[in-house]
Enzyme design. Sequence first.
Site, PDB file in Angstrom:
ATOM      1  N   CYS A  36     -22.038  26.436 -37.472  1.00  0.00           N
ATOM      2  CA  CYS A  36     -22.935  27.110 -37.111  1.00  0.00           C
ATOM      3  C   CYS A  36     -23.528  28.721 -37.766  1.00  0.00           C
ATOM      4  CB  CYS A  36     -20.895  28.412 -36.964  1.00  0.00           C
ATOM      5  SG  CYS A  36     -20.491  28.502 -38.474  1.00  0.00           S
TER       6      CYS A  36
ATOM      7  N   GLU B 295     -14.172  33.718 -35.505  1.00  0.00           N
ATOM      8  CA  GLU B 295     -16.483  33.321 -36.258  1.00  0.00           C
ATOM      9  C   GLU B 295     -16.487  32.739 -34.812  1.00  0.00           C
ATOM     10  OE1 GLU B 295     -18.526  31.294 -36.853  1.00  0.00           O
ATOM     11  OE2 GLU B 295     -17.838  30.215 -38.174  1.00  0.00           O
TER      12      GLU B 295
END
Length: 543
Positions: A324, A290
């Site tokens: 994020c 990720e």
Amino acid sequence: MEAQAGFKLTYSTMFDPPAALHERFEAALARVKSALGAEHPMWIGGVAATAAEKFDVRSPIDRDWLLGRFQRGGAAEADAAVRAAQAAFPAWAATPWQERVRLLRRAGALIEERVYEIGAAVALEVGKNRMESLGEVQETADLFYWYCEQMEANGGFERELPNDPLAGFVSRNRSVLKPYGVWAVIAPFNFPCALAGGPVAAALVAGNTIAFKTASDAAWSGWLLAEALRDAGLPAGVCNYVTGAGSAIGAALVEHPAVAGVTFTGSYEVGMQIYRSFAAGPYPRPCIAEMGGKNAAIVTRHADLDRAATGIVRSAFGLQGQKCSATSRVLVERPVAETLRAKLVALTRAVKVGDPTVKGNWMGPVINQAAYERFRKCCKNAAELGEILAGGEHLRDGALAKGWFCAPTVATAPYEFRLWREEKFIPLVLVGEVGSLDEALERANATQYGLTAGFYGGKGEIARFLERIEAGVTYVNRPQGATTGAWPGYQPFGGWKGSGTTGKAIGSYYYLPQYLREQSQTVVDGEGKVDGGQGQRVVRGER
């Protein structure tokens, strides 16, 4: 986590918690603060392990606060952790999946029991406000529960298939998903419990063994997670925790030939390097990476602007823009752009910045000096190329001078400015005008990332947004957060394009099988012989 009957803490409900939650957090914070500065080991092969060199973890809130002293591990410690996991793998993989579920569910319960103490540590170490910190720890427990539930719902991923249509033989077929072996988990500073605990839980319940590390800035949080796994009764060597620099011990884990798979959360550059290396060996190995986002919120002329402004500010400045999933780009239609900018500026100036363990403060410091300097440089460039509408400076008054505090910042700049494309992990959001929803979608998609996206507009526009946006997580007309706030079992969390390597989301129905590989099993019962000359089967036995 039940602070009172009927209340469940999630990122959506955190804005109005019961008083009991604050009382319990403050009591836990006092206990945790009274024991700061201890040395913590690594955990390898079921025993505490130390390294020749140590490093200190200090709070970004106040650099005088020594939180703990940790082991500066390297290649030797990485090798020891992998070898311990390798030795433990055969017995753990052979453990009935129901027993693995029982142990991992116990680990989740221990995390939940310790939610206030671990939450206080996360707040001190990462700089999250108390609600974000408690939310992360509860999310970690819920991820453990979720993957246990998925293992049960799928019957351990063992499926009976139809028998072959053979006369005289019973040819039984099965599909069985089996673990890979040793799995490395490398987690970031911003969610040191959830983004370590989630993949650790998935890998372990699937039957893999683990070597994991969190970022050095968040080594304490990782140790508290490791303690919960240890205390749950996992066999020695099944879960190993190491600390040290990513360039040393993290790289050694990735490069170790006995590591069968890896889960990494961090930058695009490092994630792609790991992904390529895992594809370049003698055979490809699974890499779940990720790798961040450059998340846009689109606001049309039909939007509820109060709702949009609230959601954008919460997502742009929660955890100081260091998620994020943070909103870093706003694309607003021109007829309502001026009004939205004014609302964003007013809400941003009202954000209370300070020690995030204090109830009244919503925004804390950035994680370290590198982030502090990155914020300064980005604001300088934004001011030169565009305009700072709110914020734009370091905060140094009083006690803030001892930490890495930055003002939440709203700015405008030409679309050519590279900050529109690059993830920076700072509390700065750019606002740009567009002529239509189509233009907004084109600009939102014009990035290598595809993690989260938000939309505020009319009902007739929602389908077009959801059909065309290139993001793995989408939110529509959501005041709780324009682009942030996923929770296991409610909103799966995973990215497209350069934001993720698998297209499968954390906390979804499709995540856990990534830690397993399929074996087709055919077993033939019955007796018979085959005429070797003509290949004709002479049958003896039963169908």
